[in-house]
Design a protein around this motif. Structure first.
Motif, PDB file in Angstrom:
ATOM      1  N   PRO A 116       0.803  -1.230   0.000  1.00 16.26           N
ATOM      2  CA  PRO A 116       0.000   0.000   0.000  1.00 16.26           C
ATOM      3  C   PRO A 116       0.834   1.278   0.000  1.00 16.26           C
ATOM      4  CG  PRO A 116      -0.982  -1.618   1.457  1.00 16.26           C
ATOM      5  CD  PRO A 116       0.317  -2.211   0.995  1.00 16.26           C
ATOM      6  N   ARG A 117       1.959   1.283   0.719  1.00 17.21           N
ATOM      7  CA  ARG A 117       2.802   2.472   0.790  1.00 17.21           C
ATOM      8  C   ARG A 117       3.340   2.866  -0.579  1.00 17.21           C
ATOM      9  NH1 ARG A 117       8.323   4.411   2.690  1.00 17.21           N
ATOM     10  NH2 ARG A 117       9.277   2.610   1.683  1.00 17.21           N
ATOM     11  N   LEU A 118       3.808   1.907  -1.339  1.00 19.72           N
ATOM     12  CA  LEU A 118       4.374   2.202  -2.649  1.00 19.72           C
ATOM     13  C   LEU A 118       3.293   2.542  -3.662  1.00 19.72           C
ATOM     14  CD1 LEU A 118       7.265  -0.407  -3.053  1.00 19.72           C
ATOM     15  CD2 LEU A 118       7.273   1.855  -1.987  1.00 19.72           C
ATOM     16  N   LEU A 173      -5.436 -11.781 -27.102  1.00 21.57           N
ATOM     17  CA  LEU A 173      -5.516 -10.365 -27.433  1.00 21.57           C
ATOM     18  C   LEU A 173      -4.457 -10.062 -28.480  1.00 21.57           C
ATOM     19  CD1 LEU A 173      -5.902  -8.970 -23.789  1.00 21.57           C
ATOM     20  CD2 LEU A 173      -7.702  -9.641 -25.412  1.00 21.57           C
ATOM     21  N   GLN A 174      -4.877  -9.558 -29.625  1.00 22.12           N
ATOM     22  CA  GLN A 174      -3.988  -9.466 -30.776  1.00 22.12           C
ATOM     23  C   GLN A 174      -3.294  -8.122 -30.925  1.00 22.12           C
ATOM     24  OE1 GLN A 174      -3.454 -12.170 -32.403  1.00 22.12           O
ATOM     25  NE2 GLN A 174      -5.163 -13.456 -31.728  1.00 22.12           N
ATOM     26  N   THR A 175      -3.896  -7.052 -30.435  1.00 24.14           N
ATOM     27  CA  THR A 175      -3.356  -5.711 -30.699  1.00 24.14           C
ATOM     28  C   THR A 175      -2.960  -5.022 -29.397  1.00 24.14           C
ATOM     29  OG1 THR A 175      -5.505  -4.594 -30.545  1.00 24.14           O
ATOM     30  CG2 THR A 175      -4.880  -5.530 -32.688  1.00 24.14           C
ATOM     31  N   VAL A 176      -2.159  -3.979 -29.548  1.00 24.02           N
ATOM     32  CA  VAL A 176      -1.743  -3.192 -28.378  1.00 24.02           C
ATOM     33  C   VAL A 176      -2.955  -2.603 -27.667  1.00 24.02           C
ATOM     34  CG1 VAL A 176      -0.504  -1.109 -27.653  1.00 24.02           C
ATOM     35  CG2 VAL A 176       0.520  -2.629 -29.343  1.00 24.02           C
ATOM     36  N   ASP A 177      -3.942  -2.149 -28.427  1.00 25.86           N
ATOM     37  CA  ASP A 177      -5.123  -1.533 -27.822  1.00 25.86           C
ATOM     38  C   ASP A 177      -5.899  -2.503 -26.939  1.00 25.86           C
ATOM     39  OD1 ASP A 177      -4.554   0.860 -28.978  1.00 25.86           O
ATOM     40  OD2 ASP A 177      -5.929   0.622 -30.666  1.00 25.86           O
ATOM     41  N   GLU A 178      -5.709  -3.802 -27.125  1.00 24.47           N
ATOM     42  CA  GLU A 178      -6.413  -4.798 -26.317  1.00 24.47           C
ATOM     43  C   GLU A 178      -5.579  -5.287 -25.133  1.00 24.47           C
ATOM     44  OE1 GLU A 178      -9.208  -7.463 -29.107  1.00 24.47           O
ATOM     45  OE2 GLU A 178      -7.066  -7.631 -29.602  1.00 24.47           O
ATOM     46  N   ARG A 179      -4.275  -5.363 -25.314  1.00 29.70           N
ATOM     47  CA  ARG A 179      -3.427  -6.033 -24.328  1.00 29.70           C
ATOM     48  C   ARG A 179      -3.263  -5.225 -23.037  1.00 29.70           C
ATOM     49  NH1 ARG A 179      -0.366  -7.716 -29.041  1.00 29.70           N
ATOM     50  NH2 ARG A 179       0.983  -5.873 -28.825  1.00 29.70           N
ATOM     51  N   TRP A 180      -3.091  -5.958 -21.934  1.00 31.59           N
ATOM     52  CA  TRP A 180      -2.823  -5.332 -20.645  1.00 31.59           C
ATOM     53  C   TRP A 180      -1.652  -6.043 -19.973  1.00 31.59           C
ATOM     54  CZ3 TRP A 180      -3.749  -8.198 -16.016  1.00 31.59           C
ATOM     55  CH2 TRP A 180      -4.498  -9.362 -16.183  1.00 31.59           C
ATOM     56  N   GLY A 181      -1.072  -5.386 -18.976  1.00 26.48           N
ATOM     57  CA  GLY A 181       0.092  -5.949 -18.313  1.00 26.48           C
ATOM     58  C   GLY A 181       0.097  -5.642 -16.827  1.00 26.48           C
ATOM     59  N   ILE A 182       1.117  -6.138 -16.150  1.00 33.28           N
ATOM     60  CA  ILE A 182       1.224  -6.007 -14.695  1.00 33.28           C
ATOM     61  C   ILE A 182       2.586  -5.417 -14.341  1.00 33.28           C
ATOM     62  CG2 ILE A 182       1.128  -7.182 -12.469  1.00 33.28           C
ATOM     63  CD1 ILE A 182      -0.277  -9.514 -13.908  1.00 33.28           C
ATOM     64  N   VAL A 183       2.576  -4.425 -13.458  1.00 33.38           N
ATOM     65  CA  VAL A 183       3.787  -3.932 -12.806  1.00 33.38           C
ATOM     66  C   VAL A 183       3.658  -4.308 -11.332  1.00 33.38           C
ATOM     67  CG1 VAL A 183       5.095  -1.906 -12.093  1.00 33.38           C
ATOM     68  CG2 VAL A 183       4.190  -2.053 -14.423  1.00 33.38           C
ATOM     69  N   ALA A 184       4.519  -5.209 -10.867  1.00 32.03           N
ATOM     70  CA  ALA A 184       4.449  -5.705  -9.491  1.00 32.03           C
ATOM     71  C   ALA A 184       5.623  -5.148  -8.697  1.00 32.03           C
ATOM     72  CB  ALA A 184       4.462  -7.228  -9.471  1.00 32.03           C
ATOM     73  N   LEU A 185       5.336  -4.457  -7.590  1.00 29.68           N
ATOM     74  CA  LEU A 185       6.355  -3.800  -6.774  1.00 29.68           C
ATOM     75  C   LEU A 185       6.476  -4.487  -5.424  1.00 29.68           C
ATOM     76  CD1 LEU A 185       5.152  -0.102  -7.284  1.00 29.68           C
ATOM     77  CD2 LEU A 185       6.525  -1.500  -8.841  1.00 29.68           C
ATOM     78  N   ASP A 186       7.693  -4.504  -4.886  1.00 29.12           N
ATOM     79  CA  ASP A 186       7.906  -4.994  -3.526  1.00 29.12           C
ATOM     80  C   ASP A 186       9.036  -4.197  -2.898  1.00 29.12           C
ATOM     81  OD1 ASP A 186       7.453  -6.432  -1.261  1.00 29.12           O
ATOM     82  OD2 ASP A 186       8.186  -8.353  -2.012  1.00 29.12           O
ATOM     83  N   GLU A 187       9.178  -4.312  -1.584  1.00 30.49           N
ATOM     84  CA  GLU A 187      10.209  -3.585  -0.849  1.00 30.49           C
ATOM     85  C   GLU A 187      10.641  -4.392   0.357  1.00 30.49           C
ATOM     86  OE1 GLU A 187       8.807   0.012   0.990  1.00 30.49           O
ATOM     87  OE2 GLU A 187       6.871  -0.877   1.512  1.00 30.49           O
ATOM     88  N   ASN A 188      11.773  -4.014   0.937  1.00 31.99           N
ATOM     89  CA  ASN A 188      12.214  -4.628   2.175  1.00 31.99           C
ATOM     90  C   ASN A 188      11.291  -4.212   3.309  1.00 31.99           C
ATOM     91  OD1 ASN A 188      14.545  -6.038   1.330  1.00 31.99           O
ATOM     92  ND2 ASN A 188      15.724  -4.144   1.288  1.00 31.99           N
ATOM     93  N   ILE A 189      10.916  -5.161   4.133  1.00 32.00           N
ATOM     94  CA  ILE A 189      10.092  -4.848   5.297  1.00 32.00           C
ATOM     95  C   ILE A 189      10.666  -5.562   6.507  1.00 32.00           C
ATOM     96  CG2 ILE A 189       7.990  -4.575   3.923  1.00 32.00           C
ATOM     97  CD1 ILE A 189       7.123  -7.348   4.992  1.00 32.00           C
ATOM     98  N   VAL A 190      10.274  -5.096   7.669  1.00 36.60           N
ATOM     99  CA  VAL A 190      10.665  -5.779   8.901  1.00 36.60           C
ATOM    100  C   VAL A 190       9.913  -7.096   8.972  1.00 36.60           C
ATOM    101  CG1 VAL A 190      10.666  -5.644  11.411  1.00 36.60           C
ATOM    102  CG2 VAL A 190      11.074  -3.579  10.045  1.00 36.60           C
TER     103      VAL A 190
END
Length: 436
Positions: A116-118, A173-190
């Motif tokens: 949530p922080r990021l 999904l054949q074209t750029v206008d249809e395609r979707w993607g994921i950006v997954a973030l993580d960080e160091n935590i206690v």
């Protein structure tokens, strides 16, 4: 029908809001403390300047040891830029820019998943610098940047289900206008205490859920081009990304300043923010902090004022109130709570001096009269915002409260970088003064 001049202005305005626009020169922020000084209450410019030697010592302590205060992330923009200037493509920022460019040219929608922080940091940067209706624009109007969906790693069933309902899946999904993607973030935590759930496991689980949906839209060869993971090497998320074979950026360590985290910068770059200018804005504020004298040094002046007020009135309450809604999420994050000028001893107003688009005017009735057109006068919305901010300062002065005005030449990545760095540095200096 619109004239050629009207069409030209609309195109120019669209360019100002577009992430591909030519950026103007970085203009410095300025602070007006006139409403923060009160002769009757013994707080003035003279008192701030008399406090100069203590501020100088705190500044030098922070310059000598950036980790001397709780907020040690203020040096991160300088480190990232220095590494980028030395190594370019092989630097962390070089990798971020290259991989982000590849992803945004491949998909038309991006889901940003992370702690949530990021996610909140990435969302606040986008709200401040992006088009307020970005997802409603065509791909051409967005400058080729994908639509964006922010997903904090929380067990929120309904929110995630609603997102899955609008993301296409179950077919190629054949074209750029249809395609979707994921950006997954993580960080160091206690590490969590015994018996507590590790939030990194939930993050990995949510990514797997989205990944399963994404896999159904492409071939085995193409799926790894549609997702990127950014995080520390020991992260379960990064380990999963390595197992899958998808693109990833490994981090040796995570920085405490969320807005300058590599993952946040990557998400910003994917959705079209000029993260290089963001970092240059932060660097410019850090250089000003290191060299400018008290009285012309926003972080030092802000910290000194805050500390003087806290000592005199035994009240450390401080809030940030922006004049525009686009800056509200960032203000909440930097102040740590909702803005409330009625309660805090010190209020910091953020007031843009210019606008990114044509300035609109409205008809305002004189006094409390009716909206008879003869009793109305045209007023620019930007002028009304400035008048409202001034009225707040006047009312607070009458009530014995103090207000600092931050003048922002134009709300863009450079200004936002300066704002973030200014408040990080002011908080770090005030922390040193508090425990000196």
């Amino acid at each position: 029908m619109a004239s050629d001049g009207d069409s030209g202005r609309r195109l120019e305005n669209a360019a100002l809001m577009c992430p591909t626009r030519i950026q103007p020169k970085l203009l410095p922020l300025e602070i007006d403390l006139s409403a923060a000084f009160s002769f009757e209450q013994g707080v003035g410019r003279a008192e701030l300047l008399q406090f100069g030697p203590q501020l100088e010592r705190a500044r030098q302590a922070l310059l000598d040891n950036p980790s001397a205060a709780d907020n040690s992330g203020w040096k991160q923009p300088q480190h990232i830029l220095a590494d980028y200037h030395r190594q370019r493509k092989t630097s962390l920022l070089g990798q971020i820019l290259a991989v982000a460019k590849q992803l945004r040219e491949t998909v038309d929608r991006v889901v940003v998943l992370g702690p949530p922080r990021l996610v909140a940091a990435a969302s606040s940067l986008f709200t401040a610098c992006g088009h307020p209706h970005h997802n409603d624009l065509s791909r051409g109007q967005r400058g080729g940047r994908p639509r964006i969906y922010f997903v904090p790693a929380l067990p929120d069933n309904d929110a995630l289900q609603a997102l899955l309902e609008i993301l296409p899946h179950g077919r190629l999904l054949q074209t750029v206008d249809e395609r979707w993607g994921i950006v997954a973030l993580d960080e160091n935590i206690v590490s969590p205490a015994r018996g507590e759930q590790d939030p990194r496991q939930l993050l990995a689980g949510l990514f797997s859920l989205l990944w399963d949906q994404l896999q159904s839209t492409t071939t085995a060869a193409g799926e790894v081009q549609l997702a990127v993971a950014i995080g520390p090497q020991q992260s379960p998320l990064v380990a999963l990304a390595e197992q899958i074979g998808m693109a990833r950026i490994d981090l040796a360590e995570s920085n405490s300043a969320a807005h300058f985290q590599a993952g946040v910068l990557f998400a910003g770059s994917v959705i079209g923010l000029d993260v290089v200018k963001l970092l240059h804005g932060a660097q410019a504020m850090a250089e000003r902090f290191a060299t400018a004298p008290v009285g012309n040094n926003p972080p030092l002046d802000l910290a000194g004022l805050w500390h003087l007020l806290a000592k005199r009135f035994r009240d450390r309450s401080c809030q940030i109130e922006p004049a525009t809604t686009e800056l509200a999420p960032l203000a909440r994050q930097l102040s740590g709570s909702e803005c409330s000028h009625r309660q805090s001893l010190l209020l910091i107003q953020w007031l843009p001096q210019g606008s990114r688009t044509d300035r609109l005017s409205v008809k305002i009735a004189a006094g409390s009269g009716s909206m008879d057109r003869r009793n109305c006068k045209e007023q620019l919305l930007t002028d009304l915002a400035a008048e409202n901010a001034k009225a707040v300062r006047t009312a607070r002065t009458a009530n014995g409260k103090f207000t600092a005005l931050v003048k922002i030449p134009l709300v863009d990545e450079g200004a936002v970088g300066q704002l973030i760095e200014m408040h990080h540095l002011a908080s770090a200096v005030e922390h040193l003064l508090l425990f000196a």
